[in-house]
Design a protein around this motif. Structure first.
Motif, short mmCIF file in Angstrom:
data_model
loop_
_atom_site.label_atom_id
_atom_site.label_comp_id
_atom_site.label_asym_id
_atom_site.label_seq_id
_atom_site.Cartn_x
_atom_site.Cartn_y
_atom_site.Cartn_z
N GLN A 134 0.81 4.15 -2.76
CA GLN A 134 0.50 5.52 -2.35
C GLN A 134 1.62 6.48 -2.71
OE1 GLN A 134 -0.19 4.79 1.81
NE2 GLN A 134 -2.34 4.25 1.49
N LEU A 189 5.87 10.76 5.36
CA LEU A 189 4.68 10.01 4.95
C LEU A 189 4.46 8.71 5.71
CD1 LEU A 189 5.03 10.57 1.10
CD2 LEU A 189 3.43 11.71 2.66
N LEU A 231 1.58 10.34 -3.71
CA LEU A 231 1.93 11.26 -2.64
C LEU A 231 3.27 11.96 -2.84
CD1 LEU A 231 0.62 9.33 0.49
CD2 LEU A 231 -0.39 11.31 -0.65
N GLN A 276 0.83 -1.20 0.00
CA GLN A 276 0.00 0.00 0.00
C GLN A 276 0.87 1.25 0.00
OE1 GLN A 276 -3.03 0.06 3.10
NE2 GLN A 276 -3.28 -2.15 2.92
N ALA A 277 1.93 1.25 0.82
CA ALA A 277 2.83 2.41 0.91
C ALA A 277 3.51 2.67 -0.43
CB ALA A 277 3.87 2.18 2.01
N LEU A 312 -2.48 13.81 7.26
CA LEU A 312 -2.22 12.39 7.49
C LEU A 312 -2.38 12.04 8.96
CD1 LEU A 312 0.77 11.69 5.08
CD2 LEU A 312 -1.66 11.17 4.75
#
Length: 161
Positions: free
Chosen positions: A12, A118, A16, A8-9, A40
């Motif tokens: 993203q 992040l 991002l 997922q990171a 966030l």
């Protein structure tokens, strides 16, 4: 099949990283980072609140060590993290992350500072969602060049923050 947090990171980051860089160019790094951290932080605090609420509904008294260990395993899935547990009790969970695929990924992108913004700052917001009696301390991260990340969760039995 669910997507692991490390995957997922990575997904993203495709959106991002350019977005945060554009915000930094437009607003300045400090202002953009503050805005990103707040947005966030609110999101991750909500995740922490929901996780903690679910744990409290299924158990009469939440065992902090067991609960945080369970949550942490989600982030470590797919060999994303190697870690050593230092202490696990009803009121504490302390561990050192010794290898971090999140840091490896952001360093390979040439963006470890954005990785810290992040990924790493989300840890504190999530812990805030666990309630006013749970405190996280961490003095260093692999993302920022340290040999390990030192996570220390504890229940503040005095109830103040």
């Amino acid at each position: 099949m669910s997507v692991s947090v490390i995957e997922q990171a990575k997904i993203q980051a495709q959106v991002l990283v350019p977005l945060v860089k554009a915000l930094q160019a437009e607003l300045g790094e400090a202002r953009a980072n503050t805005l990103v951290r707040k947005a966030l932080g609110d999101l991750y605090r909500g995740f922490g609140e929901e996780f903690w609420k679910t744990k409290n509904e299924t158990e009469n008294k939440t065992d902090l060590g067991k609960a945080v260990s369970s949550a942490f395993k989600t982030y470590a899935r797919d060999d994303a993290l190697a870690y050593d547990v230092i202490v696990q009790t009803e009121d504490a969970f302390a561990f050192d992350v010794t290898r971090c695929a999140y840091a490896e990924f952001y360093k390979a992108l040439g963006e470890p500072e954005l990785g810290f913004l992040l990924v790493c700052t989300a840890d504190f917001a999530t812990a805030d969602g666990f309630g006013p009696d749970v405190r996280l301390t961490r003095t260093q991260t692999i993302m920022q060049g340290a040999s390990h990340c030192d996570f220390r969760y504890r229940r503040d039995t005095g109830g103040s923050r």
